[in-house]
Design a protein around this motif. Structure first.
Motif, PDB file in Angstrom:
ATOM      1  N   GLN A  99      47.908  38.598  23.152  1.00 58.29           N
ATOM      2  CA  GLN A  99      47.999  39.970  23.676  1.00 58.29           C
ATOM      3  C   GLN A  99      47.267  40.087  25.014  1.00 58.29           C
ATOM      4  OE1 GLN A  99      46.438  42.251  20.410  1.00 58.29           O
ATOM      5  NE2 GLN A  99      48.451  42.519  19.445  1.00 58.29           N
ATOM      6  N   MET A 100      46.100  39.436  25.116  1.00 57.45           N
ATOM      7  CA  MET A 100      45.375  39.459  26.390  1.00 57.45           C
ATOM      8  C   MET A 100      46.196  38.824  27.509  1.00 57.45           C
ATOM      9  SD  MET A 100      41.335  38.735  25.650  1.00 57.45           S
ATOM     10  CE  MET A 100      41.602  37.204  24.799  1.00 57.45           C
ATOM     11  N   LEU A 101      46.837  37.670  27.205  1.00 58.44           N
ATOM     12  CA  LEU A 101      47.662  37.000  28.211  1.00 58.44           C
ATOM     13  C   LEU A 101      48.857  37.864  28.584  1.00 58.44           C
ATOM     14  CD1 LEU A 101      47.685  33.319  26.888  1.00 58.44           C
ATOM     15  CD2 LEU A 101      46.293  34.297  28.701  1.00 58.44           C
ATOM     16  N   GLN A 102      49.436  38.512  27.546  1.00 53.82           N
ATOM     17  CA  GLN A 102      50.582  39.394  27.803  1.00 53.82           C
ATOM     18  C   GLN A 102      50.182  40.560  28.705  1.00 53.82           C
ATOM     19  OE1 GLN A 102      53.776  39.351  27.101  1.00 53.82           O
ATOM     20  NE2 GLN A 102      54.142  41.361  27.962  1.00 53.82           N
ATOM     21  N   THR A 103      49.048  41.158  28.389  1.00 52.81           N
ATOM     22  CA  THR A 103      48.567  42.295  29.181  1.00 52.81           C
ATOM     23  C   THR A 103      48.279  41.859  30.617  1.00 52.81           C
ATOM     24  OG1 THR A 103      47.595  43.272  27.202  1.00 52.81           O
ATOM     25  CG2 THR A 103      46.821  44.104  29.316  1.00 52.81           C
ATOM     26  N   PHE A 104      47.618  40.711  30.746  1.00 57.10           N
ATOM     27  CA  PHE A 104      47.299  40.208  32.081  1.00 57.10           C
ATOM     28  C   PHE A 104      48.575  39.893  32.863  1.00 57.10           C
ATOM     29  CE2 PHE A 104      44.932  38.621  35.419  1.00 57.10           C
ATOM     30  CZ  PHE A 104      45.220  37.299  35.717  1.00 57.10           C
TER      31      PHE A 104
ATOM     32  N   SER B 130      40.876  36.736  44.452  1.00 59.06           N
ATOM     33  CA  SER B 130      39.644  36.340  43.779  1.00 59.06           C
ATOM     34  C   SER B 130      39.555  36.955  42.388  1.00 59.06           C
ATOM     35  CB  SER B 130      38.442  36.771  44.635  1.00 59.06           C
ATOM     36  OG  SER B 130      37.235  36.486  43.980  1.00 59.06           O
ATOM     37  N   SER B 131      39.907  38.253  42.289  1.00 57.77           N
ATOM     38  CA  SER B 131      39.845  38.952  41.003  1.00 57.77           C
ATOM     39  C   SER B 131      40.797  38.323  39.988  1.00 57.77           C
ATOM     40  CB  SER B 131      40.194  40.431  41.213  1.00 57.77           C
ATOM     41  OG  SER B 131      40.332  41.094  39.986  1.00 57.77           O
ATOM     42  N   HIS B 132      42.039  38.092  40.428  1.00 58.24           N
ATOM     43  CA  HIS B 132      43.019  37.498  39.513  1.00 58.24           C
ATOM     44  C   HIS B 132      42.634  36.078  39.123  1.00 58.24           C
ATOM     45  CE1 HIS B 132      46.626  40.355  40.459  1.00 58.24           C
ATOM     46  NE2 HIS B 132      45.572  40.990  40.011  1.00 58.24           N
ATOM     47  N   THR B 133      42.074  35.330  40.075  1.00 60.08           N
ATOM     48  CA  THR B 133      41.661  33.950  39.773  1.00 60.08           C
ATOM     49  C   THR B 133      40.516  33.947  38.755  1.00 60.08           C
ATOM     50  OG1 THR B 133      42.307  33.281  42.016  1.00 60.08           O
ATOM     51  CG2 THR B 133      40.897  31.783  40.780  1.00 60.08           C
ATOM     52  N   ASP B 134      39.539  34.840  38.928  1.00 61.53           N
ATOM     53  CA  ASP B 134      38.424  34.942  37.966  1.00 61.53           C
ATOM     54  C   ASP B 134      38.925  35.331  36.589  1.00 61.53           C
ATOM     55  OD1 ASP B 134      36.070  36.346  40.384  1.00 61.53           O
ATOM     56  OD2 ASP B 134      36.694  34.285  39.986  1.00 61.53           O
ATOM     57  N   HIS B 135      39.809  36.318  36.552  1.00 59.11           N
ATOM     58  CA  HIS B 135      40.362  36.760  35.255  1.00 59.11           C
ATOM     59  C   HIS B 135      41.128  35.616  34.606  1.00 59.11           C
ATOM     60  CE1 HIS B 135      42.282  40.391  32.991  1.00 59.11           C
ATOM     61  NE2 HIS B 135      41.746  39.496  32.190  1.00 59.11           N
ATOM     62  N   HIS B 136      41.887  34.882  35.428  1.00 57.83           N
ATOM     63  CA  HIS B 136      42.638  33.738  34.901  1.00 57.83           C
ATOM     64  C   HIS B 136      41.695  32.679  34.322  1.00 57.83           C
ATOM     65  CE1 HIS B 136      44.308  29.639  35.657  1.00 57.83           C
ATOM     66  NE2 HIS B 136      45.305  30.139  34.961  1.00 57.83           N
TER      67      HIS B 136
ATOM     68  N   LYS C 160      41.537  31.383  30.513  1.00 54.45           N
ATOM     69  CA  LYS C 160      41.668  29.961  30.193  1.00 54.45           C
ATOM     70  C   LYS C 160      40.516  29.488  29.312  1.00 54.45           C
ATOM     71  CE  LYS C 160      44.063  27.101  31.637  1.00 54.45           C
ATOM     72  NZ  LYS C 160      45.254  26.445  31.039  1.00 54.45           N
ATOM     73  N   ASP C 161      39.310  30.021  29.585  1.00 58.69           N
ATOM     74  CA  ASP C 161      38.164  29.680  28.732  1.00 58.69           C
ATOM     75  C   ASP C 161      38.377  30.201  27.320  1.00 58.69           C
ATOM     76  OD1 ASP C 161      35.725  30.182  31.407  1.00 58.69           O
ATOM     77  OD2 ASP C 161      36.946  28.453  30.861  1.00 58.69           O
ATOM     78  N   GLU C 162      38.925  31.427  27.212  1.00 63.96           N
ATOM     79  CA  GLU C 162      39.227  31.990  25.884  1.00 63.96           C
ATOM     80  C   GLU C 162      40.234  31.115  25.154  1.00 63.96           C
ATOM     81  OE1 GLU C 162      36.770  35.448  25.897  1.00 63.96           O
ATOM     82  OE2 GLU C 162      38.044  34.640  24.319  1.00 63.96           O
ATOM     83  N   LEU C 163      41.234  30.650  25.886  1.00 64.69           N
ATOM     84  CA  LEU C 163      42.244  29.782  25.281  1.00 64.69           C
ATOM     85  C   LEU C 163      41.624  28.477  24.775  1.00 64.69           C
ATOM     86  CD1 LEU C 163      45.395  30.090  27.575  1.00 64.69           C
ATOM     87  CD2 LEU C 163      45.371  30.282  25.099  1.00 64.69           C
ATOM     88  N   LYS C 164      40.792  27.869  25.622  1.00 62.47           N
ATOM     89  CA  LYS C 164      40.149  26.613  25.224  1.00 62.47           C
ATOM     90  C   LYS C 164      39.277  26.829  23.991  1.00 62.47           C
ATOM     91  CE  LYS C 164      40.075  24.612  29.875  1.00 62.47           C
ATOM     92  NZ  LYS C 164      39.241  24.184  31.010  1.00 62.47           N
TER      93      LYS C 164
END
Length: 897
Positions: A191-196, A217-223, A227-231
């Motif tokens: 859901q987080m990935l979908q929202t993003f 920068s904002s989108h890269t940080d959020h990404h 990715k950390d959440e996914l890992k």
């Protein structure tokens, strides 16, 4: 009611009923019946009757929801252990289970009380109250666990029931909560990935550099965080999987129960979902990140463009202010210095502009999305640079002319002053003598010689030379100096007349002598009047039969006087059927002879040992490439087709049947034409070799081999011309239908040959085009696409600019290609088709009319998951393609039926 409907309905999870599960009045041990039915055990529990109905229902409902649907559909086996209890406890347990069990029941086993009296009461009670329990499945009363072993294998029973199945209730609860937590993590992560992803798709690109950098920068940080959440989620799943498999890892003899295997499958499925979600997210992020980077590049480019253009505009404005051409040598020299300074000042902005234009072209070459915005700016920068350079050169030319003009005017003025000084310095008393007068005349003549230095002797020529810079002020000054020159010249003329008179007074008179009579001039010989060349020219065109340039057929030689269009042959024979058949037969014989000469005079000679040394290495073992299937064409025409059309002399009605009968045989031309590009490339490489020159000399051919290799291509097109002439002669007569069918056959062969030539130019398609079925149509179109992605539901932006695509319609597939044209070794451009996409015809649909444009139609794929809007060059072409596509779809539908 609305509030209830809006509440989220979700299944029970272990954490919701953790306290009830820990009481252990019902367990799902993981055992299975012989047919795979899940076993739910109700172990001995002293306060079973005191358990609240809600608690009992929640636990039983949760336990029945754990097995797979396949296992649950078999039905559950209930084991009620009441060996240490009374009949009343048995009755209460059966009553509660019968009234509240939510799943399908298969069997109910009851381990009756072990005490004698209670067992006897239980036997009587079960007979009396069996119907009261309202169970539709058998209730089997067992005396001991050994009786239970007769129904269920020991490996599927826990140790409490005499079995060998390892079961730890606390560990089971821990695994269940961990699996459900992991499932929630997977869901929330998706859901987080979908929202993003939705936020990214809906984000409007900023219009300045700073906001674009901040957004990137904002989108890269959020990404990175996602990715950390996914890992972390993947690590959690891997750890859970290891824990579930721990018994098997610890002991090779251990086996996981069916429920544990289902737990493993659930975790693996969740991990697969995570992996798929991550891949889709990475794919979308790559595109989005590229677009953001390109947006940042564009904003930097636009920012730099504005700065550079402002500087260049200021330069151009400053340069435009240099309108002064100077009114003196000193002023012009100062203006030249100022122009030089401006030029030096403009070097840095010009270099920046050229560098920025080069950077813009690199962005375009790197497939930047904003090509339409970048290219005009690059053109504008180069235009301003060229304008500044040209204007600077023009200014230098003007100032150079101005400097030259003022220098000449200064010289002329100085010459006048010197002349006036000379006249004033000549003493009158000294000029009274002959010697003094002659001396003064010599001084004047020497001085007048120097008049050439100021180059103002011809005022009209002078004005024409400097007309571009003659301002009113300069012109007035020039006229003043010219007038001064005339005045000084007049003064010199008058002085010379006076001095000559003074010099003549002291000179003896000279006896005039008549001149000797000249001989009479010779009469000019009369001019020879040559007649003007005639404009009308006689053109004589001859047709050499049998040569490559020969025109097939019997034609009269026509002489045309005075007409440059006489290069056209005039056909003077009547177009009767017999004439056309005779022409076909005659030209067919010539064609066969030419094919024979090529094969015997060139192809066979490549195997001649005496000529092997003349064959270039690039041609070795490539006879099949150079000649293609020419021997096959020769064999068909010499042995079959020529003989059949020769029979038409006596039977003209068989004429059209020759083509209808040999429709399949004539397809050999398709193979020949497909090989033609390879043959031509080889000829360009080796055509000037001594081997071919020697063969041509032996055959006494006027033209080289490549002209003869073009014969088959010309011949197949000749047939349709003859058939058309035949149709004209036999209009509305018997046999017209067959002639029309024969013409359609030949035209279809020519179309197939043409289509195949396009087909072999397809590059980049990984499959085999021969497996796609027959090539039905091919052509170029404007194409718009609209894609809707898979589970991440991130919708691509529709393309508003059409793509130029060349479409190939097969019976099984529709290919989308990009046409490219390349020059080959200075020869004509060769087209190739770079494969881009394909659609299976079994899964497409078509919409004939697109609102707003009658040349457009839609092809959609997989239930409109992909939509292609296609624009034809004409309504007729659109209708032809729609008709052909519908034939394919109708054929598939009939095949399915």
């Amino acid at each position: 009611t609305d509030e209830i409907m809006q509440q989220e309905i979700r299944p029970l999870v272990a954490v919701d009923i953790i306290e009830q599960l820990h009481r252990q009045f019902a367990i799902l041990s993981g055992g299975r019946g012989k047919d795979g039915a899940p076993i739910i055990t109700f172990p001995e529990f002293a306060g079973f009757s005191e358990i609240p109905d809600d608690d009992f229902l929640n636990v039983v409902t949760y336990l029945t929801s754990i097995p797979s649907l396949e296992a649950a559909s078999i039905g559950f086996i209930i084991i009620i252990d009441r060996r240490r209890d009374k009949w009343s406890a048995v009755k209460a347990s059966l009553t509660r289970i019968a009234g509240a069990f939510p799943g399908n029941l298969q069997l109910v086993f009851v381990l009756r009380p072990s005490r004698f009296i209670q067992r006897a009461i239980a036997d009587i009670g079960i007979k009396l109250y069996r119907d009261d329990f309202k169970m539709k499945v058998p209730i089997i009363m067992l005396n001991s666990v050994s009786d239970l072993h007769g129904y269920i294998d020991k490996s599927q029973l826990t140790r409490e029931l005499g079995g060998t199945l390892e079961y730890g209730h606390s560990q089971w609860i821990h695994h269940r909560t961990a699996i459900e937590n992991f499932a929630m993590t997977v869901k929330s992560t998706a859901q987080m990935l979908q929202t993003f992803g939705t936020d990214l798709a809906e984000t409007e690109l900023p219009n300045d550099v700073q906001c674009t950098e901040e957004l990137l920068s904002s989108h890269t940080d959020h990404h990175s965080k996602l990715k950390d959440e996914l890992k972390l989620a993947v690590k959690q799943g891997a750890t859970l999987l290891t824990c579930i498999r721990e018994p098997v890892t610890r002991s090779a003899n251990s086996k996981l129960s069916p429920d544990e295997l289902e737990n493993v499958a659930t975790v693996e499925r969740l991990l697969a979902q995570l992996d798929e979600t991550e891949k889709a997210f990475d794919q979308f992020w790559t595109k989005h990140h590229l677009k953001l980077e390109q947006c940042l590049q564009l904003r930097h480019f636009e920012h730099d463009f504005r700065e550079v253009k402002l500087t260049l505009d200021n330069l151009m404005e400053t340069q435009a202010g240099f309108a002064d051409v100077g009114d003196s040598v000193t002023r012009v020299e100062n203006l030249l210095k100022e122009q030089k300074h401006l030029e030096e000042k403009g070097q840095e902005p010009l270099e920046k502009a050229q560098s920025l234009a080069l950077h813009g072209e690199q962005l375009i070459q790197n497939n930047h999305y904003a090509v339409d915005s970048i290219r005009p700016k690059c053109v504008e920068l180069r235009r301003i640079c060229d304008d500044f350079t040209n204007e600077t050169k023009k200014k230098y030319d003007i100032l150079g002319k101005s400097l030259e003009l003022h220098k000449q005017l200064d010289k002329a003025s100085q010459w006048c002053e010197a002349g006036i000084y000379l006249l004033a310095s000549q003493a009158v008393d000294k000029c009274q003598s002959q010697e003094g007068a002659e001396t003064a005349l010599v001084e004047i003549e020497k001085f007048l010689v120097t008049a050439k230095e100021h180059q103002l002797s011809n005022p009209k020529e002078f004005y024409n030379q400097f007309d571009m810079i003659l301002t009113p002020e300069i012109k007035a000054n020039a006229q003043r100096i010219v007038q001064k020159l005339e005045d000084v010249q007049e003064m010199f003329d008058k002085r010379q007349v006076s001095l000559k008179k003074l010099a003549a007074k002291q000179t003896r008179p000279v006896q005039p002598v008549a001149p000797h009579p000249e001989s009479s001039p010779k009469r000019a010989s009369p001019k020879i009047t040559r007649p003007a060349a005639q404009k009308n020219t006689s053109y004589h065109f001859q047709v050499r039969r049998g040569g490559p340039a020969a025109q097939n057929g019997n034609h009269a030689l026509v002489r045309v006087q005075g007409d440059k269009s006489a290069g056209l042959l005039v056909n003077c024979k009547p177009h009767t059927q017999s004439h056309i058949i005779n022409e076909l037969i005659e030209t067919e014989r010539v064609y066969v002879e030419e094919l024979q000469s090529i094969i015997e005079g060139y192809a066979s000679e490549m195997d001649n040992p005496n000529l092997v040394h003349l064959i270039p290495s690039a041609l070795q073992n490539k006879k099949e490439i150079l000649f293609g299937n020419l021997p096959e064409i020769y064999y068909f025409h010499n042995r079959i087709f020529l003989k059949e059309i020769e029979n038409c002399i006596e039977n003209p009605e068989f004429f059209s049947r020759c083509f209808l009968k040999r429709k399949e045989d004539l397809q050999i031309y398709e193979k020949y034409c497909q090989n033609k590009p390879r043959s031509e490339a080889l000829w360009r490489q080796c055509g000037d070799s001594i081997f071919f020159q020697e063969c041509q000399r032996k055959l006494d051919h006027k033209l080289s081999l490549d002209a003869y290799l073009l014969k088959p291509v010309q011949r197949i097109t000749k047939y349709q011309l003859l058939l058309k002439e035949m149709l004209k002669c036999s209009k509305n007569s018997e046999g017209t239908a067959e002639l029309e069918e024969a013409l359609a056959t030949v035209l279809d062969i020519i179309k197939s040959v043409n289509d195949s030539m396009h087909q072999i130019a397809i590059t980049g398609y990984e499959g085999d085009v021969s497996e796609l079925g027959k090539l039905l149509m091919q052509g170029s179109f404007n194409v718009w696409t609209d894609h809707k992605k898979g589970h991440n539901k991130v919708k691509d932006l529709a393309r508003f600019k059409p793509m130029q695509r060349h479409l190939f319609l097969y019976t099984k597939m529709l290919l989308f290609c990009k046409k490219r044209e390349e020059n080959t070794d200075g020869h004509e451009k060769t087209a190739s088709y770079s494969f881009k996409n394909s659609l299976k015809m079994s899964t497409v649909g078509i919409t004939e009319n697109v609102k707003g444009d009658n040349k457009k139609f839609e092809i959609w794929y997989n239930g409109r998951e992909e939509v292609y809007i296609i624009q034809a060059s004409s309504v007729e072409l659109k209708n032809t393609w729609i008709s052909e596509i519908r034939k394919v779809l109708t054929g598939q539908l009939e095949a399915c039926r």
